[in-house]
Design a protein around this motif. Structure first.
Motif, PDB file in Angstrom:
ATOM      1  N   VAL A  48       0.879  -1.168   0.000  1.00  0.00           N
ATOM      2  CA  VAL A  48       0.000   0.000   0.000  1.00  0.00           C
ATOM      3  C   VAL A  48       0.916   1.217   0.000  1.00  0.00           C
ATOM      4  CG1 VAL A  48      -1.726   1.320   1.266  1.00  0.00           C
ATOM      5  CG2 VAL A  48      -1.840  -1.182   1.241  1.00  0.00           C
ATOM      6  N   TRP A  49       0.757   2.066  -1.005  1.00  0.00           N
ATOM      7  CA  TRP A  49       1.629   3.230  -1.145  1.00  0.00           C
ATOM      8  C   TRP A  49       0.910   4.485  -0.652  1.00  0.00           C
ATOM      9  CZ3 TRP A  49       6.417   1.900  -2.435  1.00  0.00           C
ATOM     10  CH2 TRP A  49       6.607   0.707  -3.131  1.00  0.00           C
ATOM     11  N   VAL A  50       1.629   5.309   0.075  1.00  0.00           N
ATOM     12  CA  VAL A  50       1.092   6.589   0.525  1.00  0.00           C
ATOM     13  C   VAL A  50       1.399   7.635  -0.537  1.00  0.00           C
ATOM     14  CG1 VAL A  50       1.202   8.388   2.290  1.00  0.00           C
ATOM     15  CG2 VAL A  50       1.395   5.969   2.942  1.00  0.00           C
ATOM     16  N   VAL A  51       0.362   8.348  -0.972  1.00  0.00           N
ATOM     17  CA  VAL A  51       0.519   9.404  -1.974  1.00  0.00           C
ATOM     18  C   VAL A  51       0.222  10.725  -1.286  1.00  0.00           C
ATOM     19  CG1 VAL A  51      -0.138  10.216  -4.279  1.00  0.00           C
ATOM     20  CG2 VAL A  51      -0.347   7.775  -3.696  1.00  0.00           C
ATOM     21  N   GLU A  52       1.246  11.543  -1.112  1.00  0.00           N
ATOM     22  CA  GLU A  52       1.106  12.782  -0.346  1.00  0.00           C
ATOM     23  C   GLU A  52       1.013  13.997  -1.264  1.00  0.00           C
ATOM     24  OE1 GLU A  52       0.487  13.097   2.657  1.00  0.00           O
ATOM     25  OE2 GLU A  52       1.276  11.395   3.767  1.00  0.00           O
ATOM     26  N   GLY A  53       0.118  14.925  -0.930  1.00  0.00           N
ATOM     27  CA  GLY A  53       0.018  16.183  -1.651  1.00  0.00           C
ATOM     28  C   GLY A  53      -0.980  16.114  -2.801  1.00  0.00           C
ATOM     29  N   GLU A  54      -1.692  17.202  -3.006  1.00  0.00           N
ATOM     30  CA  GLU A  54      -2.754  17.229  -4.014  1.00  0.00           C
ATOM     31  C   GLU A  54      -2.215  16.984  -5.419  1.00  0.00           C
ATOM     32  OE1 GLU A  54      -5.770  20.601  -5.633  1.00  0.00           O
ATOM     33  OE2 GLU A  54      -5.978  20.081  -3.513  1.00  0.00           O
ATOM     34  N   GLU A  55      -1.062  17.568  -5.758  1.00  0.00           N
ATOM     35  CA  GLU A  55      -0.513  17.382  -7.106  1.00  0.00           C
ATOM     36  C   GLU A  55      -0.198  15.925  -7.389  1.00  0.00           C
ATOM     37  OE1 GLU A  55       2.676  19.818  -8.380  1.00  0.00           O
ATOM     38  OE2 GLU A  55       1.695  21.698  -7.865  1.00  0.00           O
ATOM     39  N   ALA A  56       0.432  15.247  -6.417  1.00  0.00           N
ATOM     40  CA  ALA A  56       0.783  13.845  -6.594  1.00  0.00           C
ATOM     41  C   ALA A  56      -0.465  12.977  -6.689  1.00  0.00           C
ATOM     42  CB  ALA A  56       1.668  13.373  -5.446  1.00  0.00           C
ATOM     43  N   ILE A  57      -1.477  13.305  -5.903  1.00  0.00           N
ATOM     44  CA  ILE A  57      -2.722  12.534  -5.930  1.00  0.00           C
ATOM     45  C   ILE A  57      -3.417  12.701  -7.276  1.00  0.00           C
ATOM     46  CG2 ILE A  57      -5.042  12.385  -4.939  1.00  0.00           C
ATOM     47  CD1 ILE A  57      -3.734  13.093  -2.219  1.00  0.00           C
ATOM     48  N   ILE A  58      -3.493  13.940  -7.773  1.00  0.00           N
ATOM     49  CA  ILE A  58      -4.126  14.179  -9.071  1.00  0.00           C
ATOM     50  C   ILE A  58      -3.362  13.476 -10.179  1.00  0.00           C
ATOM     51  CG2 ILE A  58      -4.679  15.950 -10.786  1.00  0.00           C
ATOM     52  CD1 ILE A  58      -5.303  17.834  -8.440  1.00  0.00           C
ATOM     53  N   ALA A  59      -2.035  13.506 -10.102  1.00  0.00           N
ATOM     54  CA  ALA A  59      -1.227  12.817 -11.112  1.00  0.00           C
ATOM     55  C   ALA A  59      -1.532  11.321 -11.117  1.00  0.00           C
ATOM     56  CB  ALA A  59       0.254  13.055 -10.859  1.00  0.00           C
ATOM     57  N   ARG A  60      -1.689  10.726  -9.919  1.00  0.00           N
ATOM     58  CA  ARG A  60      -2.007   9.303  -9.837  1.00  0.00           C
ATOM     59  C   ARG A  60      -3.411   9.039 -10.394  1.00  0.00           C
ATOM     60  NH1 ARG A  60       0.172   4.967  -7.172  1.00  0.00           N
ATOM     61  NH2 ARG A  60       2.054   6.154  -7.701  1.00  0.00           N
TER      62      ARG A  60
ATOM     63  N   TYR B  73      -8.365  10.578   1.675  1.00  0.00           N
ATOM     64  CA  TYR B  73      -9.069  11.142   2.821  1.00  0.00           C
ATOM     65  C   TYR B  73      -8.431  12.487   3.158  1.00  0.00           C
ATOM     66  CZ  TYR B  73      -5.047   9.585   5.572  1.00  0.00           C
ATOM     67  OH  TYR B  73      -3.784   9.400   6.055  1.00  0.00           O
ATOM     68  N   PHE B  74      -9.165  13.314   3.874  1.00  0.00           N
ATOM     69  CA  PHE B  74      -8.698  14.655   4.236  1.00  0.00           C
ATOM     70  C   PHE B  74      -8.525  14.740   5.745  1.00  0.00           C
ATOM     71  CE2 PHE B  74     -10.401  15.103   0.085  1.00  0.00           C
ATOM     72  CZ  PHE B  74      -9.729  16.163  -0.506  1.00  0.00           C
ATOM     73  N   ASP B  75      -7.403  15.322   6.175  1.00  0.00           N
ATOM     74  CA  ASP B  75      -7.199  15.473   7.610  1.00  0.00           C
ATOM     75  C   ASP B  75      -7.970  16.687   8.127  1.00  0.00           C
ATOM     76  OD1 ASP B  75      -5.704  17.771   6.994  1.00  0.00           O
ATOM     77  OD2 ASP B  75      -3.772  16.722   7.142  1.00  0.00           O
ATOM     78  N   ASP B  76      -7.805  16.991   9.403  1.00  0.00           N
ATOM     79  CA  ASP B  76      -8.572  18.082  10.019  1.00  0.00           C
ATOM     80  C   ASP B  76      -8.262  19.442   9.417  1.00  0.00           C
ATOM     81  OD1 ASP B  76      -9.765  16.256  11.681  1.00  0.00           O
ATOM     82  OD2 ASP B  76      -8.391  16.591  13.371  1.00  0.00           O
ATOM     83  N   ASP B  77      -7.099  19.565   8.775  1.00  0.00           N
ATOM     84  CA  ASP B  77      -6.730  20.835   8.140  1.00  0.00           C
ATOM     85  C   ASP B  77      -7.135  20.882   6.669  1.00  0.00           C
ATOM     86  OD1 ASP B  77      -5.504  21.862  10.464  1.00  0.00           O
ATOM     87  OD2 ASP B  77      -3.698  20.679  10.058  1.00  0.00           O
ATOM     88  N   GLY B  78      -7.838  19.853   6.213  1.00  0.00           N
ATOM     89  CA  GLY B  78      -8.278  19.825   4.822  1.00  0.00           C
ATOM     90  C   GLY B  78      -7.207  19.388   3.846  1.00  0.00           C
ATOM     91  N   ILE B  79      -6.119  18.791   4.344  1.00  0.00           N
ATOM     92  CA  ILE B  79      -5.026  18.328   3.488  1.00  0.00           C
ATOM     93  C   ILE B  79      -5.338  16.911   3.008  1.00  0.00           C
ATOM     94  CG2 ILE B  79      -2.553  17.911   3.309  1.00  0.00           C
ATOM     95  CD1 ILE B  79      -3.328  20.827   3.785  1.00  0.00           C
ATOM     96  N   PRO B  80      -5.273  16.655   1.691  1.00  0.00           N
ATOM     97  CA  PRO B  80      -5.577  15.307   1.209  1.00  0.00           C
ATOM     98  C   PRO B  80      -4.403  14.350   1.384  1.00  0.00           C
ATOM     99  CG  PRO B  80      -5.052  16.736  -0.643  1.00  0.00           C
ATOM    100  CD  PRO B  80      -5.037  17.605   0.586  1.00  0.00           C
ATOM    101  N   HIS B  81      -4.729  13.088   1.661  1.00  0.00           N
ATOM    102  CA  HIS B  81      -3.738  12.021   1.754  1.00  0.00           C
ATOM    103  C   HIS B  81      -4.290  10.832   0.980  1.00  0.00           C
ATOM    104  CE1 HIS B  81      -1.653  14.148   5.070  1.00  0.00           C
ATOM    105  NE2 HIS B  81      -2.887  14.508   5.395  1.00  0.00           N
ATOM    106  N   GLY B  82      -3.441  10.209   0.182  1.00  0.00           N
ATOM    107  CA  GLY B  82      -3.897   9.101  -0.647  1.00  0.00           C
ATOM    108  C   GLY B  82      -3.249   7.786  -0.270  1.00  0.00           C
TER     109      GLY B  82
END
Length: 273
Positions: free
Chosen positions: A124-136, A218-227
């Motif tokens: 299971v790979w962690v994809v951090e940051g909106e740009e990286a998530i959108i690219a995936r 999913y989004f953390d409490d600060d609204g930051i996405p994590h994939g």
């Protein structure tokens, strides 16, 4: 004569494949209308020893044209005409390059080292940051062969992905969408032959491609996405079954939206199994 060069304009031209020297020379010719190479060098700040190469390159890229006087004079094409020329040129270059790269895939695939048993497909790979998530997300959609399953709360807007299915979903791939969607997103999904069931979302964003690749955001409490991304069949299978179960339940009886809990639950106290 002096020309104040707009650096933001210069930076924007670089997106079209111009060097800084080429962009500055083109800007000067737009402002001057017509000029010799020496005048362009002086007004643009392009070194004299580089100006002829710079102008020749601009001419090849369709931004200027030369008048064969003595000395030779150069004139800029209009911005719209020049950029349209350049886009056509870039498309042709890309098509040629794409074909060349595709032809090399088989050879490189044969020469690539084979992964060890229990390799990347089990992780299971962690994809951090909106740009990286959108690219995936874009990579997954582009490479789909059979089906794309999407679930979420306003998923196309949540990750700034409105328009991706029109642009990147391969022809013949079936799109299934569960969740809440604005009209513009419904229109996009249906424009590519997709189907929608309106249900209360059970996750922020979930994407399953060909029942073999899974991305959960999913989004953390600060609204930051994590994939979380995986190709592990043991992890993907329950998500596929759950998605399909909700889809079938909603297909059989389309009534008011139902709320589903994402995780499968068992009452261990009453279930001896």
């Amino acid at each position: 004569m002096e020309i104040d060069i707009d650096e933001s304009f210069i930076n924007a031209l670089r997106d079209y494949g111009l060097t800084a020297y080429e962009a500055r020379a083109y800007y000067v010719l737009l402002a001057a209308g017509e000029a010799t190479a020496g005048a362009v060098a002086k007004l643009s700040g392009v070194p004299q020893q580089r100006i002829y190469d710079t102008l020749a390159s601009l001419e090849r890229k369709g931004f200027i044209q030369a008048r064969h006087t003595n000395p030779k004079r150069y004139a800029a094409l209009s911005v719209r005409r020049a950029l349209t020329n350049r886009i056509r040129q870039l498309r042709a270059e890309f098509d040629a390059r794409e074909q060349e790269l595709k032809e090399r895939i088989d050879d490189l695939e044969k020469r690539a080292p084979k992964p060890k048993a229990g390799g990347s497909g089990s992780h299971v790979w962690v994809v951090e940051g909106e740009e990286a998530i959108i690219a995936r997300i874009l990579e997954m959609i582009r490479s789909a062969e059979k089906s794309v399953k999407l679930a979420g709360e306003r998923p196309l807007f949540t990750l700034n992905c409105k328009g991706v299915f029109r642009k990147y979903l391969p022809e013949g791939v079936k799109l299934y969408a569960l969740g809440k969607f604005e009209k513009v997103c419904r229109d996009e999904i249906r424009s590519v032959g997709g189907e929608i069931h309106d249900v209360e979302s059970y996750c922020h964003y979930l994407l399953i491609v060909d029942d073999s690749r899974l991305l959960i955001v999913y989004f953390d409490d600060d609204g930051i996405p994590h994939g979380l991304y995986t190709e592990n069949e043991g992890i993907i299978r329950p998500h596929v079954l759950f998605f399909d179960q909700i889809w079938e339940m909603h297909s059989e009886s389309v009534s008011k939206p139902q709320k589903y809990t994402f995780y499968f639950k068992r009452d261990l106290a009453n279930d001896p199994a």
